[in-house]
Motif scaffolding. Structure first.
Motif: not given
Length: 271
Positions: A74-100
């Protein structure tokens, strides 16, 4: 197309000039859109912290879809309303695959707090050799790969300035097997990874539902592959003439480039 009930636009390469500015012509049509009470939504790969510098000078006060659909802001309120996160396990798995397949890859993680100005969160953490095609980020913290991947993030950034983003995206997609969403908004050796099924289209759909607008009455503008899903989802998808070929292919219409007020050229039909 008839007069749209909601307008959505990418920012960089689409709505603003290459110097990230609004022309007088584009400002004028945005003022008219606002006066006519038609919702105008910014839909960007930018994190929330990079939205106010664009929105405020143009008088844009509604909602923004940020981080390629991972955040609703929300721009006017400077407020994050919702988020979709990547959890650490997904970050690590993705990075490991990409480095390959991209052994020279360096990683960064974009994070978000409760607002664009929330300094309690390290908003972007990168490895020391990470290359940012948009230039140095004064709010960037540098750490080890473990620091980058050890905390949930709204977007994983992968850089290799010696490669083309399109080539990197193809290689990453081949090993990630649909476990995350891969896209890019720059040609400068950078790809952007979000949680599975997160796109600009999914983020925009959430906002459109709030306004009870039929997607067929939405017009959307874009220029890069991270805009493809949004242009295909909207009732009328418009590519600026400087767009990537993948965007030109899915667009219902091609307007002038961002250097010639391409968005304004279309909106002036109704506003």
């Amino acid at each position: 197309m008839h007069r749209p009930h909601l307008i959505a636009s990418d920012v960089d390469g689409t709505l603003v000039t290459p110097l990230e500015r609004f022309t007088d012509r584009t400002r004028a049509v945005l003022r008219q859109v606002h006066q006519d009470d038609v919702p105008f939504v910014l839909v960007s790969g930018r994190p929330p912290r990079w939205i106010p510098p664009i929105a405020n000078p143009a008088g844009i006060t509604g909602y923004a879809v940020c981080a390629n659909g991972a955040v609703i802001y929300d721009i006017a309120a400077d407020r994050v309303i919702s988020t979709r996160h990547l959890p650490p396990v997904t970050l690590r798995d993705a990075a490991e695959a990409i480095v390959g397949v991209l052994p020279r890859a360096r990683f960064g993680a974009e994070r978000v707090g409760t607002s664009a100005t929330d300094s309690s969160v390290a908003r972007i953490v990168t490895e020391s050799a990470f290359h940012n095609p948009w230039g140095d980020d004064t709010e960037c913290d540098t750490g080890s790969r473990a620091d980058v991947l050890g905390t949930a993030a709204i977007k994983l950034l992968v850089s290799d300035e010696r490669m083309a983003s399109e080539e990197m995206a193809a290689a990453a997609t081949s090993v990630l097997d649909g476990s995350v969403a891969v896209t890019y908004s720059s040609n400068g050796g950078l790809i952007e990874i979000s949680a599975v099924s997160v796109t600009k289209a999914t983020g925009l759909a959430e906002i459109v539902d709030w306004f009870d607008v039929d997607p067929g009455n939405v017009i959307a503008f874009g220029d890069m592959p991270n805009d493809v899903a949004m242009l295909g989802w909207a009732g009328h998808g418009v590519a600026v003439a400087n767009a990537h070929p993948a965007v030109l292919e899915v667009a219902d219409e091609i307007t002038g480039p961002n250097t010639e007020d391409g968005v304004a050229q279309v909106l002036e039909r109704w506003f």
